[in-house]
Design an enzyme around this catalytic site. Structure first.
Site, mmCIF file in Angstrom:
data_model
loop_
_atom_site.group_PDB
_atom_site.id
_atom_site.type_symbol
_atom_site.label_atom_id
_atom_site.label_comp_id
_atom_site.label_asym_id
_atom_site.label_seq_id
_atom_site.Cartn_x
_atom_site.Cartn_y
_atom_site.Cartn_z
ATOM 1 N N GLY B 220 0.667 -1.282 0.105
ATOM 2 C CA GLY B 220 0.076 -0.088 0.144
ATOM 3 C C GLY B 220 0.948 1.355 0.009
ATOM 4 N N SER B 221 0.409 2.231 0.678
ATOM 5 C CA SER B 221 0.989 3.599 0.729
ATOM 6 C C SER B 221 2.533 3.582 1.141
ATOM 7 C CB SER B 221 0.146 4.544 1.664
ATOM 8 O OG SER B 221 -0.838 4.552 0.848
#
Lengths: 528, 488
Positions: B220-221
């Site tokens: 993810g981020s």
């Protein structure tokens, strides 16, 4: 006569070598005691109590044997007794070491309410048989007189046996047949080579071996002139006369009989090989050896072709490629061996059907006899475990091989003493054989020459057959390893064998009788 | 008769010579083959006959052998807090895993480094004793990490903490886990069955596969750290370069790549530092699109993605990936297209990483762009205290320029001070949040990846837990507690 023996006697006057013998004996004892000490130190860090019982016992026995030899056969070959004691001692130490493990297995099984079927190493029994064996050695050296004094009262010399050649031959055959006689014959571990006498299992074959040597020697001394006569000449080989072929054919049939009845290739090989070698010594004819080997090849070939001789095939199949039969082999009536190991469909089917011993069930279904190569391979694994230096006495797991204390004791030695130890053991055997052969060369009488040569060669052949078998050099057959294997018959027979060699070497090596010089120039004539 | 006797004597010698040759052949050249023969059960039985060395951490004994008083096995194996330490120690039951496997020869005493040193013992027949293995793990932090992870989620969670200067792994924790005591030698048949059962588990929870380095999750981020490093190293940007944080329409599908929020820095344009702190997806999607998937793949490779490597002998962490192409459901190779590239830029699509890998990304940030080779074993000592192995810190890779690392340090601090992880202010850790979607109906992978302390960082970490919610609250507080313990 300008024979080699005469040359040796002429240029190398024999001396008493009792000091050398004693020093070597002391070394053999140190070797044995060290072996016992190492077993204890390796297992629990203490000098084992067995050192005093077994090691001490052996020391006392060996010293008694030495004293008798020094007194009654002072010119005897100094090496024979120490070599035999070293082998006997090492074997005893190994059996003691195996006993510690197998009797523990026994106790565990007992506590679990089970009974171990396999017989076990028994150091106490072996010590007792060592005692009996050395006592026989002492007795034999005591009662046997010098051959050159046959006029002495109650004289009994190695040469006396020559008078009873045929009775002894008959005795040998009776001994060999005893195990097949119902009632006293006993089958142990699949081989029918035992008889039960007063609670003891005796292997008469071990004694028959000695009697056969005497018989062959006596017979050949009489017949050697005739047998060395030349008949036809075919190529480079001078064939003997056809009428002289009788004896070798008889022995051949006899060996085949042993092979068929006891299904024991090794023993048959031993007797036949012994006869051929003695025949060669007696006649000096290579043609006899060629004929003998030809007959042997025919015999073995016939044996492999007969369906009911499947055992021979099976041994050969297993020898060539033991792997497929490791977890299960099945000997069919047709003489073929098929694997029934866990990789086979037969095994899987039997297992799927819920059998707890699928290998046996699968073999039953085929109508064959279950037999696997596990013993041979486990012995080989023991050798592999040992490597060059060995694990050290008491530190390996030689008891993992079935019969690690008898047939496979050589592999047990290999595991714990390594390649180094095995080479030493083989050298000890080789030395015994060579000293025996030297005695044969030095002996003054043709009968004694044959006797000593035969006795020495039978040791070499026996060691070759059993050691070659357990190291996968040749197909495996169960013979005892002289002096090492657990077993009373073998120990007794081999100690007698050493006593005979000691007595004969004393005879051969002692100075010729001195002339009594009070009658002027009378030359002493050989008493032979 | 002397001549034939001599000939027979020579023949007898030939027989003995044959035996000697055979014995030499068997015990000299065939010994090793016989020892390792598949039918030879000795090789499996022997492993229980001698005590293995201990596995320790900070002097605390974690795994040790003890005599069972029985014949087979002669020695059992005892693990302290097996559930906590099994991701590192592994199990031993004849077979082995993790450090028990990687250092098997030294632990069992058969390694040449021991046998050569103890040749005299060998000569007199004394079996060499197994060596003791000291882990780099901080046992207190490892215990805390396991407790936190286990209490946080009923699904999977993993954590890794590395010393950035040396590469020493301080924490490698996993939930789910298993207790190696259950499969140790003393458990016999039962343990073998248990191990088979654990090995056969095919659901989400696979206890034998630790979630610290053997399981990958979409990062993810948190993967934006790698994208930002690429932007600064290769695209000439800096933390103050303005980036477009406005809505992004994906070029192939025409769908939009959403931000978590469209206010603040994500409201249209912001310096990269702001876009990083508030984790604006569109800005990093655009950077990934500008660079292309090949460049992103190459950049991530510098951090250790896209390949197998050994953390210890015979021990490889699961491979973290930024794939250029992947094999679709129909078995055909599919290239990662433009949309996929944009989504890869925010650590989605087919990007996957182990917590250990993400801790290595953070380690590069905290250590001037350098990643030190991670290791689990500090040193190995024999029974007489001589050291046979000592971990030697060495460079794994220079993942980014030193200046880039400095700027990323600031950006990670900004995440906590003014960005998505303000809940962690004052806890001594900086980092990047990540909240990765794992598909419909599957909980998010919640990440917090960073370093500690805030200034002059010494440790890099990554924590991932599966559950609802975001990385800042789902993983951040766990990381703060674990690192507080590690710093002690």
């Amino acid at each position: 006569m300008n024979s080699l023996g005469d040359q040796i006697r002429a240029y190398l006057p024999y001396q008493r070598r009792n000091a050398a013998s004693l020093a070597l004996l002391a070394f053999a004892m140190v070797l044995t005691l060290s072996a016992f000490a190492e077993v204890g130190l390796a297992r629990d860090g203490n000098i084992p109590s067995g050192l005093f019982v077994y090691g001490g016992g052996l020391v006392v026995l060996a010293m008694a044997a030495y004293v008798v030899q020094a007194k009654f056969a002072p010119y005897a070959d100094p090496l024979l007794l120490p070599l035999a004691v070293a082998l006997n001692g090492l074997g005893l130490a190994m059996i003691y070491r195996l006993d510690l493990d197998t009797s523990r297995d026994h106790k565990v099984a007992e506590m679990a309410g089970k009974k171990l079927i396999s017989d076990e190493a028994n150091a106490g029994g072996q010590l007792m048989w060592t005692f009996v064996g050395i006592a026989l050695f002492v007795t034999a050296v005591l009662i046997m007189r010098d051959t050159d004094r046959p006029d002495a009262k109650f004289s009994f010399t190695p040469k006396t046996a020559q008078r009873y050649t045929y009775i002894i031959g008959l005795g040998a055959i009776i001994l060999l047949l005893l195990p097949i006689v119902p009632g006293i014959g006993a089958s142990i571990n699949g081989a029918r080579v035992w008889i039960r006498v007063a609670g003891f299992s005796v292997q008469p074959g071990e004694f028959a071996k000695l009697l056969l040597v005497v018989f062959f020697a006596g017979y050949l001394v009489n017949k050697r002139q005739a047998m060395s006569l030349i008949g036809k000449k075919v190529g480079p080989i001078s064939l003997p006369r056809a009428r002289d072929l009788g004896p070798i054919l008889v022995i051949w049939f006899f060996s085949l009989g042993v092979l068929f009845m006891q299904k024991d290739l090794g023993t048959a090989l031993l007797y036949f090989g012994l006869f051929i070698s003695m025949l060669y010594i007696a006649t000096q004819r290579v043609s006899w050896v060629v004929i003998g080997l030809g007959l042997l090849a025919v015999g073995v070939f016939v044996a492999t072709q007969l369906p009911f001789m499947g055992h021979v095939n099976q041994r050969i199949d297993i020898w060539q490629n033991p792997k497929p039969y490791f977890d299960g082999g099945c000997l069919l009536d047709s003489g073929k061996v098929v694997p029934v190991n866990p990789d086979t469909d037969l095994y899987k089917q039997a297992k799927a059907a819920g059998s707890s011993y699928p290998g046996f069930t699968a073999c039953d279904k085929l109508g064959g006899e279950y037999s696997d190569s596990a013993q041979l391979m486990k012995g080989m694994f023991a050798l592999g475990e040992g490597g060059v230096l060995g694990t050290g006495l008491g530190q390996g797991e030689p008891w993992r091989t079935p019969l690690s204390f008898s047939d496979f004791i050589f592999d047990s030695m290999g595991e714990e003493l390594g390649l180094t130890g095995l080479m030493a053991i083989l050298l000890v055997y080789a030395l015994i054989v060579q000293r025996g052969m030297k005695t044969a060369v030095a002996a003054r009488d043709p009968f004694l020459k044959l006797f000593a040569g035969g006795v020495s060669f039978v040791v070499a052949l026996q060691v070759f057959v059993i050691v070659g078998g357990v190291t996968k050099l040749i197909p495996l057959t169960g013979l005892t390893t002289p002096f090492l294997s657990q077993g009373g018959s073998s120990l007794m027979a081999n100690w007698i064998l050493i006593a005979i060699l000691v007595r004969m070497s004393h005879d051969a090596r002692k100075p010729a009788p001195q002339a009594i010089q009070d009658e002027g120039m009378t030359q002493i004539v050989s008493t032979r | 008769m002397d001549k034939p006797i001599r000939r027979v004597a020579i023949f007898g010698m030939l027989l003995f010579f044959g035996l000697m040759v055979q014995v030499n052949y068997v015990q000299g050249s065939q010994a090793e083959k016989l020892r390792t023969d598949s039918a030879n059960t000795r090789q499996y039985l022997n492993v229980f006959n001698n005590p293995r060395g201990q596995i320790t951490a900070s002097g605390e004994v974690l795994a040790s052998s003890y005599p069972t008083g029985k014949d087979n096995p002669k020695y059992g194996r005892k693990y302290v807090d097996g559930m906590v330490f099994s991701p590192v120690t592994g199990y031993f039951n004849g077979g082995a895993s993790k450090v028990e496997l990687a250092y098997n020869a030294l632990l069992s005493g058969t390694d040449k480094r021991i046998t050569h040193q103890r040749w005299f013992d060998m000569f007199i027949g004394k079996k060499p004793e197994g060596a003791n293995v000291e882990l780099s793990i901080d046992p207190a932090a490892q215990r805390l990490a396991y407790r936190l992870l286990k209490n946080n989620t009923s699904r999977r969670a993993g954590a890794a903490v590395i010393d950035v200067k040396t590469g020493a792994v301080k924490v490698l924790s996993s939930s789910s886990s298993y207790d190696p005591n259950d499969v140790a030698p003393q458990t016999g048949e039962q343990g073998a069955k248990k191990l088979q059962q654990l090995d056969g588990m095919r659901g989400v929870i696979q206890p034998l596969i630790d979630n610290g380095m053997s399981q990958t999750f979409p990062p993810g981020s948190s993967f934006k750290t790698v994208v930002a490093a690429m932007a600064m190293d290769d695209l000439g940007m800096s933390s103050s370069t303005p980036v477009n944080t406005g809505p992004l329409i994906l070029p192939e599908s025409g769908k939009s790549l959403p931000n978590s929020h469209d206010s603040g820095s994500c409201g249209g344009t912001a310096p990269m530092l702001g876009a990083f702190a508030e984790s604006c997806n569109t800005a990093f999607g655009r950077i990934a699109l500008d660079a292309g998937i090949q460049k992103l793949h190459d950049e991530s490779s510098k951090f250790g993605f896209n390949r197998k490597w050994n953390i210890e002998p015979m021990l490889k962490p699961a491979e973290s990936d930024v794939p250029i192409s992947f094999v679709g459901a129909d078995g055909n190779k599919v290239d990662t297209g433009k949309d996929g590239t944009a989504r890869s830029g925010i650590g989605q699509e087919n990007v996957r990483a182990t917590p250990l890998q993400m801790a290595m990304v953070a380690a590069a940030v905290a250590n001037k762009g350098k990643i030190m080779q991670p290791y689990l074993v500090q040193k190995v000592t024999t029974k007489d205290q001589s050291t046979v192995y000592q971990a030697d810190p060495k460079l794994f890779s220079q993942a980014m320029k030193s200046g880039t690392a400095d700027q990323l340090e600031d950006m990670m601090r900004a995440v906590v001070n003014e960005g998505t992880a303000k809940n962690l202010i004052g806890q001594g850790i900086a980092g990047k949040t990540g909240t990765a979607e794992q598909g419909a109906g599957i909980p998010n992978a919640r990440w917090f990846v960073g370093f500690s302390p805030m200034n002059n960082p010494r440790y890099a970490f990554a924590v991932v837990t599966e559950g609802t919610g975001d990385g800042a609250s789902g993983a951040g507080p766990l990381a703060a507690q674990i690192l507080a313990q590690v710093r002690k």
